[in-house]
Write a protein that holds these residues in place. Structure first.
Motif, PDB file in Angstrom:
ATOM      1  N   MET A   1       1.003  -1.119  -0.138  1.00 31.69           N
ATOM      2  CA  MET A   1      -0.234   0.048   0.240  1.00 31.69           C
ATOM      3  C   MET A   1       1.027   1.236  -0.089  1.00 31.69           C
ATOM      4  SD  MET A   1      -2.859   1.395   2.649  1.00 31.69           S
ATOM      5  CE  MET A   1      -3.836  -0.073   2.384  1.00 31.69           C
ATOM      6  N   PRO A   2       0.491   2.216  -0.770  1.00 32.31           N
ATOM      7  CA  PRO A   2       1.346   3.499  -0.930  1.00 32.31           C
ATOM      8  C   PRO A   2       1.461   4.040   0.428  1.00 32.31           C
ATOM      9  CG  PRO A   2      -0.108   3.496  -2.689  1.00 32.31           C
ATOM     10  CD  PRO A   2      -0.654   2.310  -1.649  1.00 32.31           C
ATOM     11  N   VAL A   3       2.472   4.867   0.956  1.00 33.24           N
ATOM     12  CA  VAL A   3       2.613   5.248   2.199  1.00 33.24           C
ATOM     13  C   VAL A   3       3.222   6.648   2.050  1.00 33.24           C
ATOM     14  CG1 VAL A   3       3.075   3.204   3.565  1.00 33.24           C
ATOM     15  CG2 VAL A   3       4.819   4.491   2.518  1.00 33.24           C
ATOM     16  N   THR A   4       2.933   7.497   3.106  1.00 34.78           N
ATOM     17  CA  THR A   4       3.632   8.893   3.221  1.00 34.78           C
ATOM     18  C   THR A   4       4.999   8.703   3.361  1.00 34.78           C
ATOM     19  OG1 THR A   4       3.356   9.074   5.491  1.00 34.78           O
ATOM     20  CG2 THR A   4       1.674   9.603   4.258  1.00 34.78           C
ATOM     21  N   PRO A   5       6.017   9.808   3.190  1.00 37.09           N
ATOM     22  CA  PRO A   5       7.509   9.733   3.316  1.00 37.09           C
ATOM     23  C   PRO A   5       7.781   9.058   4.793  1.00 37.09           C
ATOM     24  CG  PRO A   5       6.908  11.622   2.434  1.00 37.09           C
ATOM     25  CD  PRO A   5       5.657  11.010   2.617  1.00 37.09           C
ATOM     26  N   SER A   6       6.857   9.106   5.865  1.00 39.17           N
ATOM     27  CA  SER A   6       7.425   8.731   7.026  1.00 39.17           C
ATOM     28  C   SER A   6       7.373   7.338   6.975  1.00 39.17           C
ATOM     29  CB  SER A   6       6.337   9.346   8.264  1.00 39.17           C
ATOM     30  OG  SER A   6       5.004   8.946   7.897  1.00 39.17           O
ATOM     31  N   GLY A   7       6.755   6.747   6.043  1.00 39.45           N
ATOM     32  CA  GLY A   7       6.526   5.259   5.795  1.00 39.45           C
ATOM     33  C   GLY A   7       5.650   4.498   6.723  1.00 39.45           C
ATOM     34  N   SER A   8       4.708   5.385   7.461  1.00 37.82           N
ATOM     35  CA  SER A   8       3.572   4.732   8.495  1.00 37.82           C
ATOM     36  C   SER A   8       2.281   5.008   8.176  1.00 37.82           C
ATOM     37  CB  SER A   8       4.080   5.422   9.950  1.00 37.82           C
ATOM     38  OG  SER A   8       3.894   6.891   9.769  1.00 37.82           O
ATOM     39  N   THR A   9       1.977   5.786   7.660  1.00 38.77           N
ATOM     40  CA  THR A   9       0.586   6.146   7.544  1.00 38.77           C
ATOM     41  C   THR A   9      -0.066   5.813   6.378  1.00 38.77           C
ATOM     42  OG1 THR A   9       0.607   7.843   9.159  1.00 38.77           O
ATOM     43  CG2 THR A   9      -1.329   7.850   8.055  1.00 38.77           C
ATOM     44  N   PRO A  10      -1.140   5.053   5.786  1.00 34.61           N
ATOM     45  CA  PRO A  10      -1.631   4.844   4.630  1.00 34.61           C
ATOM     46  C   PRO A  10      -2.466   6.066   4.163  1.00 34.61           C
ATOM     47  CG  PRO A  10      -2.168   3.231   6.108  1.00 34.61           C
ATOM     48  CD  PRO A  10      -1.660   4.245   6.976  1.00 34.61           C
ATOM     49  N   LEU A  11      -2.317   6.149   2.850  1.00 36.87           N
ATOM     50  CA  LEU A  11      -2.773   7.329   2.146  1.00 36.87           C
ATOM     51  C   LEU A  11      -4.409   7.492   2.274  1.00 36.87           C
ATOM     52  CD1 LEU A  11      -0.913   7.422  -1.363  1.00 36.87           C
ATOM     53  CD2 LEU A  11      -0.754   8.920   0.622  1.00 36.87           C
ATOM     54  N   THR A  12      -5.025   6.460   2.769  1.00 35.78           N
ATOM     55  CA  THR A  12      -6.360   6.397   2.935  1.00 35.78           C
ATOM     56  C   THR A  12      -6.968   7.190   4.332  1.00 35.78           C
ATOM     57  OG1 THR A  12      -6.296   4.040   3.850  1.00 35.78           O
ATOM     58  CG2 THR A  12      -7.112   4.607   1.705  1.00 35.78           C
ATOM     59  N   ASP A  13      -5.607   7.481   5.098  1.00 39.50           N
ATOM     60  CA  ASP A  13      -6.044   8.095   6.417  1.00 39.50           C
ATOM     61  C   ASP A  13      -5.842   9.408   6.173  1.00 39.50           C
ATOM     62  OD1 ASP A  13      -5.867   9.179   9.084  1.00 39.50           O
ATOM     63  OD2 ASP A  13      -4.664   7.581   9.996  1.00 39.50           O
ATOM     64  N   ARG A  14      -6.875  10.309   6.173  1.00 43.38           N
ATOM     65  CA  ARG A  14      -6.711  11.588   5.936  1.00 43.38           C
ATOM     66  C   ARG A  14      -6.639  12.569   7.210  1.00 43.38           C
ATOM     67  NH1 ARG A  14      -4.588  12.475   3.173  1.00 43.38           N
ATOM     68  NH2 ARG A  14      -5.018  14.539   2.648  1.00 43.38           N
ATOM     69  N   ARG A  15      -6.083  12.255   8.191  1.00 45.80           N
ATOM     70  CA  ARG A  15      -5.919  13.137   9.296  1.00 45.80           C
ATOM     71  C   ARG A  15      -4.695  14.051   8.746  1.00 45.80           C
ATOM     72  NH1 ARG A  15      -4.773   9.142  13.989  1.00 45.80           N
ATOM     73  NH2 ARG A  15      -3.930   7.961  12.361  1.00 45.80           N
ATOM     74  N   LEU A  16      -4.577  15.248   8.980  1.00 43.43           N
ATOM     75  CA  LEU A  16      -3.726  16.183   8.544  1.00 43.43           C
ATOM     76  C   LEU A  16      -2.421  15.592   9.457  1.00 43.43           C
ATOM     77  CD1 LEU A  16      -5.460  19.256   7.761  1.00 43.43           C
ATOM     78  CD2 LEU A  16      -4.812  17.881   6.273  1.00 43.43           C
ATOM     79  N   SER A  17      -1.239  16.024   8.894  1.00 45.76           N
ATOM     80  CA  SER A  17       0.138  15.879   9.461  1.00 45.76           C
ATOM     81  C   SER A  17       0.072  17.080  10.463  1.00 45.76           C
ATOM     82  CB  SER A  17       1.098  16.235   8.174  1.00 45.76           C
ATOM     83  OG  SER A  17       1.089  15.220   7.467  1.00 45.76           O
ATOM     84  N   PRO A  18       0.794  16.964  11.482  1.00 45.54           N
ATOM     85  CA  PRO A  18       1.146  18.068  12.554  1.00 45.54           C
ATOM     86  C   PRO A  18       1.782  19.494  12.073  1.00 45.54           C
ATOM     87  CG  PRO A  18       2.726  16.430  13.023  1.00 45.54           C
ATOM     88  CD  PRO A  18       1.766  15.734  11.917  1.00 45.54           C
TER      89      PRO A  18
END
Length: 402
Positions: A1-18
């Protein structure tokens, strides 16, 4: 599954980064307005940009080719839409506010005059005695003053974060404020501080790099279509050459048109992946945890890797020689500059031949104000309108063709 650069959060999780901007915490608008029931502040900004007159005019403002030279070449409008798509993709992957990134991408070229950089160069020369011309500042003036669509204010009354992003998307601009052309930005910020000495949000930086990705790719595409160079010419150019070879290896029977389109698609993908990886490295290395960390950082955080920058440098040198300074493009640039110069000088000497609303603005006894009104009128023209207006003004047997 594609991930963000942090390698931890799926793109389907739409919580904003801090370190993403949150529209719920906007600093508001210069002229207070009730919040929209159906849109966030940044989505509302995006929609106002789309509905603006300046945005519609981008459909016949050029990138490299004059807008009437062919239906398939990019215009400022198609370029802005491509930038917006790439910006949304990057913002989504980084868990940033996609509406803000898109708004900045759609607005970034609103201040460009007709005929691309040739038009900007000519208006800068014409306006040298009266404060100069800069397309970034003109974009800012369009969204803060020149658009007249609302009874309560001039401009679009965009949120603080969008204004900041538009004027600072390429980095801090405090070093430019001593330039005469940047006076409108300096004066605006005195009344409503845009923190011009700091970096803009990650959403703004995403829009800026999306611009680089889009124009490098579509200039390759347009240059081949225009016959300025061939796919074979590109085989030895870093980045695009290996991608072309890989495309041909994967599709040996594919025709040249489809090879070109597939290679451009792959190059966009490669550049996006590079940006996501490099941005992830920078966010981690610089300890970025908040929006304020982004603004006070020591460098742009959304960026290409050193290897990608080297490859892009080689590609840009190829495009400069084979496309931007091709004799056919040079002829168009020469014609464009003469058209704008002749109109500028005529309108400056005879402002009463301007359309009534512009003649009124140019009627000031102050030469600088008159010149600025003439410049604003010309800067707002499309390529086609500029060519037609020049024809009416300088072709005697058509002088009454109003």
């Amino acid at each position: 599954m594609p991930v963000t650069p942090s390698g931890s959060t799926p793109l389907t999780d739409r919580r904003l980064s801090p370190y993403a901007l949150d529209a719920a915490n906007t600093l508001g608008r210069r002229v207070p307005e009730p919040a929209s029931r159906t849109r966030t502040a940044f989505a509302r900004d995006r929609d106002r940009i789309i509905h603006s007159t300046a945005f519609r005019r981008l459909k016949e403002k050029t990138q490299v080719f004059v807008a009437h030279e062919g239906d398939h070449y990019r215009t400022r409008l198609t370029h802005s839409l491509e930038v917006a798509q790439i910006a949304r993709s990057l913002a989504h992957a980084l868990r940033l506010d996609t509406d803000l990134a898109e708004a900045v991408a759609l607005a970034h070229d609103l201040g460009h005059p007709p005929f691309g950089h040739a038009g900007e160069d000519e208006l800068q020369a014409c306006m040298a005695p009266w404060g100069g011309f800069d397309h970034n500042v003109q974009t800012f003036r369009v969204i803060t003053r020149l658009e007249e669509r609302y009874p309560d204010f001039l401009g679009l009354n965009l949120s603080w974060e969008t204004l900041e992003a538009v004027i600072k998307h390429n980095g801090p601009v405090d070093g430019m404020l001593d330039r005469p052309s940047w006076k409108p930005v300096a004066e605006f910020s005195k009344d409503w501080d845009l923190r011009l000495d700091s970096f803009a949000s990650l959403e703004a930086q995403v829009a800026a790099i999306a611009d680089d990705i889009a124009y490098n790719n579509h200039d390759v595409d347009d240059g081949v279509q225009a016959g300025l160079f061939t796919l074979e010419d590109l085989m030895e150019v870093p980045l695009i050459g290996p991608i072309l070879k890989g495309t041909r290896d994967d599709w040996p029977d594919l025709d040249a048109r489809m090879i070109r389109l597939e290679a451009v698609r792959r190059m966009i993908g490669a550049m996006i992946e590079d940006v996501l990886a490099e941005t992830g490295r920078r966010l981690k290395a610089d300890g970025i945890e908040t929006v304020e960390d982004v603004r006070t950082a020591k460098r742009m955080l959304v960026a290409f890797s050193p290897d990608m920058l080297a490859d892009l440098g080689a590609l840009r040198r190829f495009l400069f020689t084979r496309m931007y300074r091709h004799y056919r493009v040079n002829r168009t640039r020469s014609q464009a500059r003469r058209i704008l110069s002749e109109m500028f000088q005529l309108f400056l000497a005879e402002p009463d031949i301007l359309p009534p609303e512009w003649a009124e603005r140019a009627s000031s006894g102050d030469p600088a104000r008159r010149a600025r009104a003439v410049c604003d009128y010309i800067a707002g023209m499309t390529d086609r309108y500029a060519i037609e207006e020049h024809r009416k003004l300088f072709t005697l047997d058509l002088a009454l063709d109003l």
